[in-house]
Design a protein around this motif. Structure first.
Motif, PDB file in Angstrom:
ATOM      1  N   SER A 134       0.816  -1.220   0.000  1.00 44.80           N
ATOM      2  CA  SER A 134       0.000   0.000   0.000  1.00 44.80           C
ATOM      3  C   SER A 134       0.845   1.263   0.000  1.00 44.80           C
ATOM      4  CB  SER A 134      -0.935   0.006   1.210  1.00 44.80           C
ATOM      5  OG  SER A 134      -0.185  -0.014   2.417  1.00 44.80           O
ATOM      6  N   PHE A 135       2.172   1.134   0.207  1.00 46.47           N
ATOM      7  CA  PHE A 135       3.039   2.298   0.156  1.00 46.47           C
ATOM      8  C   PHE A 135       3.355   2.715  -1.287  1.00 46.47           C
ATOM      9  CE2 PHE A 135       5.207   1.712   4.582  1.00 46.47           C
ATOM     10  CZ  PHE A 135       4.002   2.019   5.194  1.00 46.47           C
ATOM     11  N   HIS A 136       3.207   1.787  -2.247  1.00 52.59           N
ATOM     12  CA  HIS A 136       3.457   2.130  -3.644  1.00 52.59           C
ATOM     13  C   HIS A 136       2.339   3.036  -4.164  1.00 52.59           C
ATOM     14  CE1 HIS A 136       6.603  -0.752  -3.404  1.00 52.59           C
ATOM     15  NE2 HIS A 136       5.828  -1.825  -3.452  1.00 52.59           N
ATOM     16  N   LEU A 137       2.651   3.844  -5.162  1.00 55.29           N
ATOM     17  CA  LEU A 137       1.666   4.784  -5.689  1.00 55.29           C
ATOM     18  C   LEU A 137       0.484   4.057  -6.326  1.00 55.29           C
ATOM     19  CD1 LEU A 137       3.905   7.495  -7.395  1.00 55.29           C
ATOM     20  CD2 LEU A 137       2.840   7.568  -5.138  1.00 55.29           C
ATOM     21  N   GLY A 138      -0.721   4.610  -6.131  1.00 60.14           N
ATOM     22  CA  GLY A 138      -1.892   4.093  -6.811  1.00 60.14           C
ATOM     23  C   GLY A 138      -1.773   4.287  -8.313  1.00 60.14           C
ATOM     24  N   GLN A 139      -2.333   3.340  -9.072  1.00 64.00           N
ATOM     25  CA  GLN A 139      -2.188   3.376 -10.513  1.00 64.00           C
ATOM     26  C   GLN A 139      -3.522   3.117 -11.206  1.00 64.00           C
ATOM     27  OE1 GLN A 139       1.065   1.429 -12.371  1.00 64.00           O
ATOM     28  NE2 GLN A 139       2.324   1.316 -10.529  1.00 64.00           N
ATOM     29  N   LEU A 140      -3.590   3.571 -12.470  1.00 68.25           N
ATOM     30  CA  LEU A 140      -4.710   3.277 -13.349  1.00 68.25           C
ATOM     31  C   LEU A 140      -4.352   2.104 -14.238  1.00 68.25           C
ATOM     32  CD1 LEU A 140      -5.170   6.859 -14.867  1.00 68.25           C
ATOM     33  CD2 LEU A 140      -5.995   6.057 -12.658  1.00 68.25           C
ATOM     34  N   ARG A 141      -5.357   1.538 -14.898  1.00 70.33           N
ATOM     35  CA  ARG A 141      -5.108   0.649 -16.028  1.00 70.33           C
ATOM     36  C   ARG A 141      -4.866   1.548 -17.240  1.00 70.33           C
ATOM     37  NH1 ARG A 141      -7.291  -4.329 -17.796  1.00 70.33           N
ATOM     38  NH2 ARG A 141      -6.485  -4.784 -19.886  1.00 70.33           N
ATOM     39  N   VAL A 142      -3.777   1.337 -17.950  1.00 71.43           N
ATOM     40  CA  VAL A 142      -3.395   2.172 -19.083  1.00 71.43           C
ATOM     41  C   VAL A 142      -3.229   1.304 -20.323  1.00 71.43           C
ATOM     42  CG1 VAL A 142      -1.565   3.624 -20.046  1.00 71.43           C
ATOM     43  CG2 VAL A 142      -2.324   3.977 -17.699  1.00 71.43           C
ATOM     44  N   GLU A 143      -3.783   1.742 -21.448  1.00 73.29           N
ATOM     45  CA  GLU A 143      -3.559   1.117 -22.746  1.00 73.29           C
ATOM     46  C   GLU A 143      -3.321   2.215 -23.778  1.00 73.29           C
ATOM     47  OE1 GLU A 143      -6.159  -1.912 -24.218  1.00 73.29           O
ATOM     48  OE2 GLU A 143      -6.485  -2.809 -22.245  1.00 73.29           O
ATOM     49  N   THR A 144      -2.576   1.865 -24.815  1.00 72.57           N
ATOM     50  CA  THR A 144      -2.230   2.820 -25.865  1.00 72.57           C
ATOM     51  C   THR A 144      -2.708   2.304 -27.205  1.00 72.57           C
ATOM     52  OG1 THR A 144      -0.268   3.551 -24.642  1.00 72.57           O
ATOM     53  CG2 THR A 144      -0.334   4.056 -26.983  1.00 72.57           C
ATOM     54  N   TYR A 145      -3.274   3.198 -28.008  1.00 72.70           N
ATOM     55  CA  TYR A 145      -3.637   2.853 -29.381  1.00 72.70           C
ATOM     56  C   TYR A 145      -3.006   3.865 -30.321  1.00 72.70           C
ATOM     57  CZ  TYR A 145      -6.176   1.562 -33.563  1.00 72.70           C
ATOM     58  OH  TYR A 145      -6.472   1.153 -34.846  1.00 72.70           O
ATOM     59  N   ARG A 146      -2.033   3.418 -31.096  1.00 78.91           N
ATOM     60  CA  ARG A 146      -1.366   4.238 -32.106  1.00 78.91           C
ATOM     61  C   ARG A 146      -0.902   5.580 -31.541  1.00 78.91           C
ATOM     62  NH1 ARG A 146      -3.927   3.878 -38.036  1.00 78.91           N
ATOM     63  NH2 ARG A 146      -1.975   5.008 -38.363  1.00 78.91           N
ATOM     64  N   GLY A 147      -0.345   5.513 -30.347  1.00 78.43           N
ATOM     65  CA  GLY A 147       0.208   6.700 -29.715  1.00 78.43           C
ATOM     66  C   GLY A 147      -0.724   7.393 -28.758  1.00 78.43           C
ATOM     67  N   LEU A 148      -2.032   7.159 -28.849  1.00 78.65           N
ATOM     68  CA  LEU A 148      -2.994   7.782 -27.944  1.00 78.65           C
ATOM     69  C   LEU A 148      -3.100   6.935 -26.673  1.00 78.65           C
ATOM     70  CD1 LEU A 148      -3.717   8.984 -30.792  1.00 78.65           C
ATOM     71  CD2 LEU A 148      -6.033   9.275 -29.928  1.00 78.65           C
ATOM     72  N   ILE A 149      -2.941   7.568 -25.527  1.00 75.83           N
ATOM     73  CA  ILE A 149      -2.886   6.875 -24.241  1.00 75.83           C
ATOM     74  C   ILE A 149      -4.215   7.071 -23.512  1.00 75.83           C
ATOM     75  CG2 ILE A 149      -1.641   6.638 -22.067  1.00 75.83           C
ATOM     76  CD1 ILE A 149       0.714   8.122 -23.489  1.00 75.83           C
ATOM     77  N   PHE A 150      -4.821   5.963 -23.110  1.00 76.01           N
ATOM     78  CA  PHE A 150      -6.083   5.984 -22.389  1.00 76.01           C
ATOM     79  C   PHE A 150      -5.907   5.301 -21.033  1.00 76.01           C
ATOM     80  CE2 PHE A 150      -7.084   6.239 -26.855  1.00 76.01           C
ATOM     81  CZ  PHE A 150      -8.157   7.105 -26.934  1.00 76.01           C
ATOM     82  N   GLY A 151      -6.701   5.726 -20.053  1.00 79.97           N
ATOM     83  CA  GLY A 151      -6.623   5.122 -18.732  1.00 79.97           C
ATOM     84  C   GLY A 151      -8.000   4.990 -18.108  1.00 79.97           C
ATOM     85  N   THR A 152      -8.122   4.069 -17.151  1.00 83.28           N
ATOM     86  CA  THR A 152      -9.385   3.863 -16.446  1.00 83.28           C
ATOM     87  C   THR A 152      -9.109   3.272 -15.073  1.00 83.28           C
ATOM     88  OG1 THR A 152     -11.552   2.787 -16.528  1.00 83.28           O
ATOM     89  CG2 THR A 152      -9.697   1.555 -17.438  1.00 83.28           C
ATOM     90  N   LEU A 153     -10.052   3.498 -14.159  1.00 86.70           N
ATOM     91  CA  LEU A 153     -10.017   2.867 -12.845  1.00 86.70           C
ATOM     92  C   LEU A 153     -10.958   1.669 -12.769  1.00 86.70           C
ATOM     93  CD1 LEU A 153      -9.901   5.950 -10.442  1.00 86.70           C
ATOM     94  CD2 LEU A 153      -8.157   4.173 -10.686  1.00 86.70           C
TER      95      LEU A 153
END
Length: 430
Positions: A134-153
């Protein structure tokens, strides 16, 4: 009308087939639910890989109103991290962008790698377990499509390609018009704010009628320059079309109404005559179309609109306050004149057209303050010209309000049946 977050609003009553309730734009409690359920529970555009040019690069973003960092970690991967120290909640980074080996909290000196791992824990002997996950930073799920970066919780999101769905061919077409199918974003976006709800941008994105009236001054400038801008035309008299694409996405294709190609719609701009002359002397005339947008506006709900050569990123600030971030995309492997022309074209509508939209948004927000007038009509085109295919996509003229009705249905789905959210964390290293 205020909805406490512990109660569930009647979304079927608020969003009907031909009208929506004013409180969807004015209620602060609903806005807070949107920030959690819409901007947490589905894919959001966060950035472009050209903004992370080397290992250690980072840029600051938001997910709803959550402060986020996009980073290029030493593991070679792009990460979406909460911009928040896991100790006492301090914002780690205030710069818009930068490059660093690590992120250090200015309050107590906790130090993190750019993949989210806690690297240094001051006075580590004071903790019973200094290696807690729990000391590590919280993160999103990240995916990239042709250079465009998207994220979600979202705890179990659909694959990004499935979420893009019918919007994928349009996105590919947008990118494929560039040499090698790649773009690069300029570092500094144009940032604008207006006193209105963020969804007013979605109402406007596929509205083909407003341009004739709201952008009257822009159209007059074109007329004086002997250029018939696309905005000045009667939308009901052209073959231009709009189409819903699922998940709230939509597209407006103006090309059928522009037989002369995109460049033919541009009026004279400063320095353009010399740049255009240089290009015509050396290259085929159709190369000039790359200097302006392809006249296809693609909207990816809830926060990205590709319009012209810009990526418009919507950032809600409050129920009645919204920021617009306009990133100019430049082409790679093209003559220098193309990208110089893109700068001029980019300045044109932002300077003479966008202010019209912002003024209208603020007038709408003020008008929505009348509680006795409860409803906004969104029926245009329904049962009057719209065509629905076997997949539920609706095609109509650019006068149709089908895209508005479609994004409201996606909004309702995400709000009524919120998906479980999950904060991800880096795996503890050996």
């Amino acid at each position: 009308m205020v909805f406490p977050t512990t109660d569930s609003p009647n979304f079927d009553w608020l969003i009907q087939s031909d009208r929506v309730h004013r409180c969807l734009y004015t209620d602060p409690a609903l806005f807070e639910l949107e920030m959690e359920r819409i901007f947490g529970g589905t894919w959001n555009y966060l950035g472009h890989d050209s903004e992370l040019p080397q290992p250690g690069s980072f840029v600051r973003r938001t997910l709803g109103r959550r402060p986020i960092l996009l980073t290029w970690g030493r593991d070679g991967q792009i990460h979406g991290l909460f911009n928040r120290c896991t100790h006492r909640g301090t914002l780690l980074v205030t710069a818009d962008r930068g490059c660093s080996q690590r992120l250090t909290c200015p309050y107590h000196g906790w130090c993190f790698d750019l993949d989210g791992h806690l690297h240094t824990l001051p006075v580590a002997e004071s903790y019973a377990n200094p290696h807690k996950a729990s000391f590590h930073l919280g993160q999103l799920r990240v995916e990239t499509y042709r250079g465009l970066i998207f994220g979600t919780l979202a705890a179990d999101p659909p694959k990004l390609a499935n979420w893009l769905g019918a919007a994928l061919p349009w996105l590919d077409e947008h990118l494929n018009r560039h040499p090698k199918g790649t773009i690069r974003l300029l570092d500094s976006p144009v940032r604008l704010e207006f006193a209105g709800n963020w969804k007013l941008l979605w109402d406007n994105a596929a509205d083909g009628i407003h341009a004739t009236f709201a952008h009257r001054s822009y159209n007059q400038l074109g007329h004086q320059a002997k250029t018939k801008t696309v905005l000045a035309r009667n939308p009901a008299s052209t073959p231009m079309v709009s189409q819903t694409l699922g998940h709230g996405h939509c597209v407006v294709d103006q090309r059928p109404g522009i037989p002369g190609g995109p460049w033919s719609t541009m009026r004279q701009l400063p320095t353009c005559e010399e740049l255009e002359g240089s290009l015509r002397a050396q290259y085929p005339p159709e190369l000039l179309d790359l200097a302006t947008g392809n006249m296809v506006n693609l909207s990816l709900f809830p926060n990205l609109i590709l319009v012209g050569n810009q990526l418009m990123v919507i950032e809600p600030l409050a129920v009645d306050r919204t920021r617009i971030n306009l990133y100019l995309a430049v082409a790679t492997d093209v003559p220098e004149e193309i990208n110089l022309l893109r700068l001029r074209v980019d300045e044109d509508f932002v300077s003479f057209g966008t202010p019209d939209d912002l003024a209208i948004f603020e007038r709408i927000q003020e008008g929505l303050g009348i509680p006795e007038e409860e409803w906004l009509d969104i029926s245009r085109g329904e049962q009057a010209g719209d065509r629905q295919d076997d997949w539920g996509r609706v095609t109509g003229s650019i006068a149709s309000e089908a895209p508005i009705r479609a994004y409201w249905q996606e909004w309702k789905r995400l709000m009524r049946e919120p998906v479980p959210l999950k904060v991800r964390r880096a795996v503890v290293r050996d």
